[in-house]
Design a protein around this motif. Structure first.
Motif, PDB file in Angstrom:
ATOM      1  N   MET A   1      -9.194  49.306 -15.532  1.00 12.68           N
ATOM      2  CA  MET A   1     -10.079  48.576 -16.408  1.00 12.68           C
ATOM      3  C   MET A   1     -10.467  47.224 -15.793  1.00 12.68           C
ATOM      4  O   MET A   1     -11.580  46.769 -15.994  1.00 12.68           O
ATOM      5  N   LEU A   2      -9.578  46.607 -15.060  1.00 11.61           N
ATOM      6  CA  LEU A   2      -9.851  45.288 -14.510  1.00 11.61           C
ATOM      7  C   LEU A   2     -10.713  45.313 -13.258  1.00 11.61           C
ATOM      8  O   LEU A   2     -11.321  44.310 -12.907  1.00 11.61           O
ATOM      9  N   TYR A   6     -11.777  50.862  -9.079  1.00  6.27           N
ATOM     10  CA  TYR A   6     -10.558  51.634  -9.297  1.00  6.27           C
ATOM     11  C   TYR A   6     -10.847  53.135  -9.260  1.00  6.27           C
ATOM     12  O   TYR A   6     -11.702  53.626  -9.990  1.00  6.27           O
ATOM     13  N   ASN A  23     -13.938  43.537 -13.016  1.00  2.00           N
ATOM     14  CA  ASN A  23     -14.778  43.939 -14.137  1.00  2.00           C
ATOM     15  C   ASN A  23     -14.811  42.774 -15.124  1.00  2.00           C
ATOM     16  O   ASN A  23     -13.929  42.627 -15.967  1.00  2.00           O
ATOM     17  N   ALA A  26     -14.636  43.563 -18.916  1.00  2.42           N
ATOM     18  CA  ALA A  26     -13.306  44.012 -19.357  1.00  2.42           C
ATOM     19  C   ALA A  26     -12.348  42.830 -19.449  1.00  2.42           C
ATOM     20  O   ALA A  26     -11.548  42.734 -20.383  1.00  2.42           O
ATOM     21  N   LEU A  30     -10.433  41.600 -22.856  1.00  2.00           N
ATOM     22  CA  LEU A  30      -8.981  41.451 -22.991  1.00  2.00           C
ATOM     23  C   LEU A  30      -8.611  40.043 -23.444  1.00  2.00           C
ATOM     24  O   LEU A  30      -7.724  39.868 -24.292  1.00  2.00           O
TER      25      LEU A  30
END
Length: 69
Positions: A1-2, A6, A23, A26, A30
């Motif tokens: 997600m980061l 990925y 990202n 994202a 968070l």
């Protein structure tokens, strides 16, 4: 997600507006989520798995982290 890259090969992702692989949307999600969780549920714990590749991931948002305390 980061990270935008990925599990993706070369040419399967686009860099963020600064040319990096993070990202940004994202990361902001968070941060906002953790602030909201801790406003609604003081003392709640949120857990981050990416601590080795993301320095300060579990630090509070006001210190540059993604968590809130």
């Amino acid at each position: 997600m980061l990270y935008l890259d990925y599990s993706r090969g070369e040419g399967q992702w686009l860099p963020n507006r600064y040319g990096g692989r993070e990202n940004l949307e994202a990361i902001e999600f968070l941060r906002e989520m953790n602030v909201m969780v801790h406003q609604e549920f003081p003392g709640a714990l949120t857990v981050a798995e990416e601590s080795t590749a993301w320095p300060m991931v579990s630090r509070p948002t006001y210190l540059g982290g993604l968590a809130s305390r």
